[in-house]
Scaffold this active site. Structure first.
Site, PDB file in Angstrom:
ATOM      1  N   ASP A 172       0.820  -1.210   0.000  1.00  0.00           N
ATOM      2  CA  ASP A 172       0.000   0.000   0.000  1.00  0.00           C
ATOM      3  C   ASP A 172       0.858   1.265   0.000  1.00  0.00           C
ATOM      4  O   ASP A 172       2.037   1.237   0.372  1.00  0.00           O
ATOM      5  CB  ASP A 172      -0.885   0.046   1.254  1.00  0.00           C
TER       6      ASP A 172
ATOM      7  N   HIS B 243      -5.848   2.584  -4.191  1.00  0.00           N
ATOM      8  CA  HIS B 243      -5.765   2.942  -2.776  1.00  0.00           C
ATOM      9  C   HIS B 243      -6.199   4.397  -2.593  1.00  0.00           C
ATOM     10  O   HIS B 243      -5.731   5.079  -1.681  1.00  0.00           O
ATOM     11  CB  HIS B 243      -4.328   2.739  -2.274  1.00  0.00           C
TER      12      HIS B 243
ATOM     13  N   HIS C 104      -5.539   9.272  -0.288  1.00  0.00           N
ATOM     14  CA  HIS C 104      -5.536   8.560   0.997  1.00  0.00           C
ATOM     15  C   HIS C 104      -6.443   9.153   2.085  1.00  0.00           C
ATOM     16  O   HIS C 104      -6.047   9.228   3.250  1.00  0.00           O
ATOM     17  CB  HIS C 104      -4.106   8.480   1.539  1.00  0.00           C
TER      18      HIS C 104
ATOM     19  N   HIS D  61       3.609  -2.219   3.218  1.00  0.00           N
ATOM     20  CA  HIS D  61       3.661  -0.846   2.695  1.00  0.00           C
ATOM     21  C   HIS D  61       5.022  -0.598   2.039  1.00  0.00           C
ATOM     22  O   HIS D  61       6.040  -0.630   2.726  1.00  0.00           O
ATOM     23  CB  HIS D  61       3.430   0.176   3.810  1.00  0.00           C
TER      24      HIS D  61
END
Length: 259
Positions: A37, A88, A92, A179
């Site tokens: 991510d 994603h 964010h 991540h």
């Protein structure tokens, strides 16, 4: 009737597919999906790509649209490596806190930035999702992808501890959340330095070599029976206070669209 009960009914497989969140695949085959991510990032993402190439592993990168627009060359590296790109969001936000207008604008902006590489897979920022957001994603044709294995790499500094966690939690059919970057960290405990995770993942891949194959989420779905789960994760009060403080509490729907 609560959605959780609906998803438990044997006759509700179709409803689970539409309204549930993919968290793993039921299979005996030694396959698992690594997902990343918050990228892409020009320094850290290529390092993860090199590591994956060394171990003949493919992964799914849930990219932030704003970062992808700034670093198209890194997006190209991911594509050429045979990896899958999922959504994603554009920049964010918490989809559990965003308005419907903002959620839709986030998806449109992301699609513009990642065209033609983006798959209709969505990873909720912060893992937060409510019923309204889930319905919006369903209408937009997205499969929501959660996870079944997490070693807290966004806050953990101990590489050995993360290695142990990966070796314990990687089982056939699992989806691992990691991540490759930390996008504009909002929380005090976020750890932008990806070095500990790189070290942990390299050691885990080394130990699992010959025992596990790492594939993209679409490839994992072909390996077994998808497991759909009820996913209703809302922000805590402490999160909301920090989030609003650090984002400036932008008005609903005010999304910076690509130009």
């Amino acid at each position: 009737m609560r959605l959780r009960r609906i998803l438990r009914r044997p006759w509700a497989a179709a409803a689970a597919r539409v309204m549930g969140t993919l968290t793993s695949v039921e299979t005996r085959a030694p396959v698992a999906a690594l997902t990343f991510d918050d990228g892409p990032h020009p320094e850290s993402t290529p390092k993860f790509l090199d590591l994956l190439r060394d171990y003949n592993a493919r992964a799914t990168f849930f990219m932030v649209g704003e970062a992808a627009r700034r670093y198209p060359e890194v997006v190209g590296e991911v594509v050429r490596g045979g990896h899958t790109i999922g959504c994603h969001s554009w920049d964010h936000p918490s989809f559990a806190l965003a308005s419907r207008e903002e959620r839709r604008a986030q998806l449109r902006s992301w699609e513009m930035a990642l065209r033609p590489h983006g798959a209709r897979l969505f990873r909720p920022p912060y893992g937060q999702l409510g019923l309204g957001a889930r319905l919006d994603l369903m209408r937009a044709g997205y499969t929501v992808v959660g996870w079944s294995a997490d070693v807290g790499d966004w806050r953990e500094r101990d590489a050995a501890k993360m290695t142990a966690g990966l070796l314990e939690k990687i089982v056939p059919g699992c989806i691992v959340v990691l991540h490759d970057a930390i996008y504009r960290p909002l929380l005090a405990e976020s750890l932008p330095d990806r070095t500990p995770l790189l070290q942990a993942l390299e050691e885990a891949l080394k130990r699992l070599a010959g025992r596990f194959s790492f594939v993209t989420v679409p490839e994992l779905l072909r390996a077994g029976r998808p497991r759909w789960e009820y996913w209703d994760r809302r922000p805590t009060r402490a999160f909301m206070e920090t989030y609003r403080l650090r984002t400036g509490a932008r008005p609903p729907g005010r999304v910076p669209l690509p130009r």
